[in-house]
Design a protein around this motif. Structure first.
Motif, short mmCIF file in Angstrom:
data_model
loop_
_atom_site.label_atom_id
_atom_site.label_comp_id
_atom_site.label_asym_id
_atom_site.label_seq_id
_atom_site.Cartn_x
_atom_site.Cartn_y
_atom_site.Cartn_z
N VAL A 1 0.81 -1.21 0.00
CA VAL A 1 0.00 0.00 0.00
C VAL A 1 0.85 1.27 0.00
O VAL A 1 0.44 2.29 -0.55
CB VAL A 1 -0.95 -0.01 1.22
CG1 VAL A 1 -1.64 1.32 1.42
CG2 VAL A 1 -1.99 -1.12 1.07
N ARG A 2 2.03 1.21 0.60
CA ARG A 2 2.85 2.41 0.82
C ARG A 2 2.99 3.33 -0.40
O ARG A 2 2.81 4.55 -0.27
CB ARG A 2 4.24 2.02 1.33
CG ARG A 2 5.10 3.23 1.66
CD ARG A 2 6.40 2.83 2.32
NE ARG A 2 6.13 2.47 3.71
CZ ARG A 2 6.46 1.31 4.26
NH1 ARG A 2 7.11 0.40 3.58
NH2 ARG A 2 6.16 1.06 5.52
N PRO A 3 3.25 2.84 -1.61
CA PRO A 3 3.41 3.75 -2.75
C PRO A 3 2.13 4.53 -3.09
O PRO A 3 2.19 5.55 -3.75
CB PRO A 3 3.78 2.84 -3.92
CG PRO A 3 4.17 1.54 -3.33
CD PRO A 3 3.52 1.45 -1.99
N HIS A 4 1.00 4.06 -2.59
CA HIS A 4 -0.27 4.69 -2.93
C HIS A 4 -0.79 5.62 -1.83
O HIS A 4 -1.83 6.26 -2.00
CB HIS A 4 -1.31 3.60 -3.22
CG HIS A 4 -0.83 2.62 -4.23
ND1 HIS A 4 -0.75 2.90 -5.58
CD2 HIS A 4 -0.36 1.36 -4.08
CE1 HIS A 4 -0.27 1.85 -6.22
NE2 HIS A 4 -0.02 0.91 -5.34
N LEU A 5 -0.08 5.73 -0.72
CA LEU A 5 -0.56 6.53 0.39
C LEU A 5 -0.76 8.01 0.05
O LEU A 5 -1.76 8.59 0.47
CB LEU A 5 0.37 6.38 1.60
CG LEU A 5 0.25 5.04 2.33
CD1 LEU A 5 1.29 4.96 3.45
CD2 LEU A 5 -1.14 4.81 2.86
N PRO A 6 0.14 8.66 -0.71
CA PRO A 6 -0.12 10.07 -1.03
C PRO A 6 -1.44 10.26 -1.79
O PRO A 6 -2.22 11.16 -1.47
CB PRO A 6 1.09 10.47 -1.88
CG PRO A 6 2.18 9.55 -1.44
CD PRO A 6 1.48 8.24 -1.15
N ASN B 1 -8.31 9.19 8.32
CA ASN B 1 -9.29 8.61 7.41
C ASN B 1 -8.68 7.45 6.63
O ASN B 1 -9.32 6.40 6.47
CB ASN B 1 -9.81 9.66 6.43
CG ASN B 1 -10.60 10.75 7.13
OD1 ASN B 1 -11.17 10.52 8.19
ND2 ASN B 1 -10.64 11.91 6.53
N VAL B 2 -7.47 7.62 6.13
CA VAL B 2 -6.80 6.55 5.38
C VAL B 2 -6.53 5.38 6.30
O VAL B 2 -6.83 4.23 5.94
CB VAL B 2 -5.47 7.05 4.74
CG1 VAL B 2 -4.67 5.89 4.17
CG2 VAL B 2 -5.77 8.07 3.66
N HIS B 3 -6.03 5.64 7.48
CA HIS B 3 -5.73 4.55 8.42
C HIS B 3 -6.99 3.80 8.79
O HIS B 3 -7.02 2.57 8.79
CB HIS B 3 -5.05 5.11 9.67
CG HIS B 3 -4.70 4.08 10.67
ND1 HIS B 3 -5.54 3.73 11.70
CD2 HIS B 3 -3.63 3.27 10.78
CE1 HIS B 3 -4.98 2.77 12.42
NE2 HIS B 3 -3.82 2.48 11.89
N GLY B 4 -8.04 4.52 9.10
CA GLY B 4 -9.28 3.89 9.52
C GLY B 4 -9.91 3.03 8.45
O GLY B 4 -10.52 2.00 8.72
N SER B 5 -9.73 3.42 7.19
CA SER B 5 -10.35 2.65 6.11
C SER B 5 -9.49 1.47 5.69
O SER B 5 -10.00 0.53 5.11
CB SER B 5 -10.62 3.56 4.92
OG SER B 5 -9.41 4.02 4.36
N HIS B 6 -8.21 1.50 5.97
CA HIS B 6 -7.34 0.43 5.51
C HIS B 6 -6.88 -0.54 6.59
O HIS B 6 -6.36 -1.60 6.28
CB HIS B 6 -6.12 1.00 4.76
CG HIS B 6 -6.53 1.52 3.43
ND1 HIS B 6 -6.96 2.81 3.25
CD2 HIS B 6 -6.62 0.90 2.23
CE1 HIS B 6 -7.29 2.96 1.99
NE2 HIS B 6 -7.11 1.85 1.36
N THR B 7 -7.09 -0.20 7.85
CA THR B 7 -6.73 -1.13 8.90
C THR B 7 -7.51 -2.44 8.76
O THR B 7 -6.91 -3.52 8.77
CB THR B 7 -6.94 -0.50 10.29
OG1 THR B 7 -6.08 0.63 10.40
CG2 THR B 7 -6.63 -1.48 11.39
#
Length: 56
Positions: free
Chosen positions: A23-28, A46-52
């Motif tokens: 996922v890391r390359p897509h975080l921005p 928001n990103v963390h909550g949706s991907h955890t």
């Protein structure tokens, strides 16, 4: 292949560390979308909550 051609998706790795690397390359880009759709929350939250759940 041009830059406009879609890139085939790869299945996410089964382990948590592999998922993070996947996922890391897509975080921005995900943070930008989260900022637009998140309704005022912090984009990182928001990103963390949706991907955890996705990584479990």
């Amino acid at each position: 292949m041009t830059t406009d051609d879609p890139v085939p998706a790869k299945a996410p790795p089964a382990d948590g560390a592999g998922f993070v690397d996947w996922v890391r390359p897509h975080l921005p880009a995900m943070a930008r979308v989260a900022a637009r759709l998140g309704g005022g929350g912090a984009p990182d939250d928001n990103v963390h909550g949706s991907h955890t759940p996705a990584g479990q």
